[in-house]
Design a protein around this motif. Sequence first.
Motif, PDB file in Angstrom:
ATOM      1  N   LEU A 143       0.802  -1.226   0.000  1.00 18.83           N
ATOM      2  CA  LEU A 143       0.000   0.000   0.000  1.00 18.83           C
ATOM      3  C   LEU A 143       0.840   1.284   0.000  1.00 18.83           C
ATOM      4  N   PRO A 144       1.870   1.395   0.866  1.00 15.97           N
ATOM      5  CA  PRO A 144       2.614   2.673   0.883  1.00 15.97           C
ATOM      6  C   PRO A 144       3.216   3.058  -0.474  1.00 15.97           C
ATOM      7  N   PRO A 145       3.887   2.128  -1.200  1.00 15.60           N
ATOM      8  CA  PRO A 145       4.395   2.563  -2.516  1.00 15.60           C
ATOM      9  C   PRO A 145       3.276   2.947  -3.487  1.00 15.60           C
ATOM     10  N   TYR A 146       2.131   2.291  -3.367  1.00 14.77           N
ATOM     11  CA  TYR A 146       1.015   2.665  -4.246  1.00 14.77           C
ATOM     12  C   TYR A 146       0.543   4.089  -3.928  1.00 14.77           C
ATOM     13  N   ILE A 147       0.439   4.382  -2.632  1.00 12.25           N
ATOM     14  CA  ILE A 147       0.012   5.730  -2.231  1.00 12.25           C
ATOM     15  C   ILE A 147       1.060   6.762  -2.666  1.00 12.25           C
ATOM     16  N   ALA A 148       2.334   6.382  -2.557  1.00  9.09           N
ATOM     17  CA  ALA A 148       3.402   7.290  -3.005  1.00  9.09           C
ATOM     18  C   ALA A 148       3.268   7.576  -4.502  1.00  9.09           C
ATOM     19  N   SER A 149       2.866   6.560  -5.264  1.00  8.61           N
ATOM     20  CA  SER A 149       2.711   6.772  -6.713  1.00  8.61           C
ATOM     21  C   SER A 149       1.550   7.727  -6.991  1.00  8.61           C
ATOM     22  N   LEU A 150       0.512   7.659  -6.165  1.00  4.97           N
ATOM     23  CA  LEU A 150      -0.608   8.601  -6.326  1.00  4.97           C
ATOM     24  C   LEU A 150      -0.156  10.022  -5.994  1.00  4.97           C
ATOM     25  N   GLU A 151       0.685  10.126  -4.971  1.00  5.04           N
ATOM     26  CA  GLU A 151       1.182  11.454  -4.590  1.00  5.04           C
ATOM     27  C   GLU A 151       2.005  12.071  -5.722  1.00  5.04           C
ATOM     28  N   LYS A 152       2.811  11.228  -6.349  1.00  3.80           N
ATOM     29  CA  LYS A 152       3.619  11.698  -7.486  1.00  3.80           C
ATOM     30  C   LYS A 152       2.715  12.156  -8.625  1.00  3.80           C
ATOM     31  N   ASP A 153       1.702  11.345  -8.839  1.00  4.43           N
ATOM     32  CA  ASP A 153       0.712  11.624  -9.870  1.00  4.43           C
ATOM     33  C   ASP A 153       0.056  12.984  -9.641  1.00  4.43           C
ATOM     34  N   LEU A 154      -0.310  13.207  -8.392  1.00  4.88           N
ATOM     35  CA  LEU A 154      -0.977  14.456  -8.027  1.00  4.88           C
ATOM     36  C   LEU A 154      -0.037  15.645  -8.242  1.00  4.88           C
ATOM     37  N   ALA A 155       1.220  15.476  -7.817  1.00  5.33           N
ATOM     38  CA  ALA A 155       2.195  16.563  -7.982  1.00  5.33           C
ATOM     39  C   ALA A 155       2.376  16.881  -9.469  1.00  5.33           C
ATOM     40  N   ALA A 156       2.442  15.840 -10.282  1.00  5.99           N
ATOM     41  CA  ALA A 156       2.626  16.044 -11.727  1.00  5.99           C
ATOM     42  C   ALA A 156       1.417  16.761 -12.318  1.00  5.99           C
ATOM     43  N   LYS A 157       0.239  16.392 -11.846  1.00  5.36           N
ATOM     44  CA  LYS A 157      -0.984  17.021 -12.380  1.00  5.36           C
ATOM     45  C   LYS A 157      -1.070  18.484 -11.952  1.00  5.36           C
ATOM     46  N   ARG A 158      -0.628  18.752 -10.720  1.00  4.94           N
ATOM     47  CA  ARG A 158      -0.624  20.151 -10.255  1.00  4.94           C
ATOM     48  C   ARG A 158       0.332  20.974 -11.122  1.00  4.94           C
ATOM     49  N   ALA A 159       1.511  20.383 -11.361  1.00  2.05           N
ATOM     50  CA  ALA A 159       2.521  21.096 -12.161  1.00  2.05           C
ATOM     51  C   ALA A 159       2.012  21.348 -13.574  1.00  2.05           C
ATOM     52  N   ALA A 160       1.194  20.426 -14.059  1.00  2.05           N
ATOM     53  CA  ALA A 160       0.677  20.561 -15.429  1.00  2.05           C
ATOM     54  C   ALA A 160      -0.627  21.362 -15.464  1.00  2.05           C
ATOM     55  N   HIS A 161      -0.993  21.938 -14.320  1.00  2.00           N
ATOM     56  CA  HIS A 161      -2.224  22.744 -14.212  1.00  2.00           C
ATOM     57  C   HIS A 161      -3.458  21.984 -14.685  1.00  2.00           C
ATOM     58  N   ALA A 162      -3.617  20.792 -14.147  1.00  2.00           N
ATOM     59  CA  ALA A 162      -4.815  20.000 -14.473  1.00  2.00           C
ATOM     60  C   ALA A 162      -6.047  20.732 -13.937  1.00  2.00           C
ATOM     61  N   SER A 163      -7.200  20.319 -14.402  1.00  2.00           N
ATOM     62  CA  SER A 163      -8.433  21.020 -14.006  1.00  2.00           C
ATOM     63  C   SER A 163      -8.674  20.861 -12.507  1.00  2.00           C
ATOM     64  N   GLU A 164      -9.392  21.833 -11.967  1.00  2.00           N
ATOM     65  CA  GLU A 164      -9.762  21.806 -10.540  1.00  2.00           C
ATOM     66  C   GLU A 164     -10.429  20.484 -10.183  1.00  2.00           C
ATOM     67  N   ALA A 165     -11.357  20.080 -11.031  1.00  2.00           N
ATOM     68  CA  ALA A 165     -12.146  18.873 -10.747  1.00  2.00           C
ATOM     69  C   ALA A 165     -11.245  17.644 -10.688  1.00  2.00           C
ATOM     70  N   GLU A 166     -10.308  17.573 -11.613  1.00  2.00           N
ATOM     71  CA  GLU A 166      -9.408  16.415 -11.651  1.00  2.00           C
ATOM     72  C   GLU A 166      -8.520  16.382 -10.412  1.00  2.00           C
ATOM     73  N   LEU A 167      -8.036  17.558 -10.033  1.00  2.00           N
ATOM     74  CA  LEU A 167      -7.171  17.632  -8.853  1.00  2.00           C
ATOM     75  C   LEU A 167      -7.945  17.255  -7.590  1.00  2.00           C
ATOM     76  N   ARG A 168      -9.169  17.765  -7.494  1.00  2.00           N
ATOM     77  CA  ARG A 168      -9.993  17.480  -6.308  1.00  2.00           C
ATOM     78  C   ARG A 168     -10.266  15.980  -6.210  1.00  2.00           C
ATOM     79  N   ASP A 169     -10.548  15.395  -7.354  1.00  2.00           N
ATOM     80  CA  ASP A 169     -10.825  13.962  -7.432  1.00  2.00           C
ATOM     81  C   ASP A 169      -9.637  13.153  -6.894  1.00  2.00           C
ATOM     82  N   LEU A 170      -8.466  13.523  -7.359  1.00  2.00           N
ATOM     83  CA  LEU A 170      -7.261  12.784  -6.972  1.00  2.00           C
ATOM     84  C   LEU A 170      -6.914  13.032  -5.502  1.00  2.00           C
TER      85      LEU A 170
END
Length: 364
Positions: A143-170
Amino acid sequence: MPRRAALCVALFVTSVLPLFARDYAARPTVQKVGEGVYLFTSSRHGDVGFVGNSVAILSEEGVLVFDAGCVPSDSATVLAELRKLTDKPVRYLVNSHWHWDHWQGNQTYKAAFPGLQIISQENTRILMRDVSVPRTQNDLKQLPPYIASLEKDLAAKRAAHASEAELRDLEQLLQADKNFLAQKQSVQFTYPNFTFAESAAIWLGGREIRLIHAQAITSGDIYLYLPKEKILVTGDILVRPIPFAVGGTFPADWIATLQKLIALNPEVVVPGHGESEGARQALEQNLRLFQRVVQEVRNAKVQGLNEAQTVEAIGKKEAELAAMIGITEAQLLPAFKPYFLDVFLHRAYQELDHSLSDLPPAAL
Ligand SMILES: [Zn+2]
């Protein structure tokens, strides 16, 4: 299949149902299904746990609870809701089978009611200790590495200025997964202290409650039946909308069990997961599907196909077979094979050669 769902199948194959909805924070619900009989659904736990059912039977002499949820917070939520309905103690807790999402909330009831009887079929207690606990410990590592991968995903999406809705979802998903990990880390394995082989009956407040052993998804399944009220609680012998075959499966016995359940002619059916509404019909649909699949496997073997060829050949009919239980949505179809068809086909083929082992093979 979406990347995340595919990853989940790989990581937590015995623990996760597909993403039927993107509502990661689905709230628990309470529903009266009979006089003094209540159905509780748990929260979703992001994409790493799943919504499951618990049933409470209330009486003047105390309460019986059937299934304890994925983690202690599930059972704590049910207990808090129960407290609004009755001040009587929980005297009996039944675990329908060894899969972690049905017993790892046991500790809540044990702590609140020290004299509690926790009941399972005798094979289930052994399988909890020998299979469920090691698998849970393994999940805790993954579980921890999976959660870490989600965190990375979220950081990448923030950096790429993903939509508010997508960020909130993640963000919501990440929080739910983190909460789930913390809950899972808090599990104290609390085993049944009363087991039986074939059947048991409990008289509680003048009501007869029957617990009956079946070998369907596991060798230690229990279903609960109230003969007077004709209320049937199936555990994972019935899971909706897609039958869950991972972590066991005894095709011939599962078919015989469904026939027995249908012959009870229940007025109310509560599955292990999914809605009670329409569940009686789902028993019949599952029976027809299972019979058809077993027949196709027999035919394939007669034609000389080996196990892998059989799984591949019949697997191509997934859409047609899924339609037999009403699965036609593009969103659900990808889950039908990994959660049901592939496992069921393998086990049905193996069963033609030899009786199936009590312990599920690691791959299943
Ligand atoms: Zn389950």
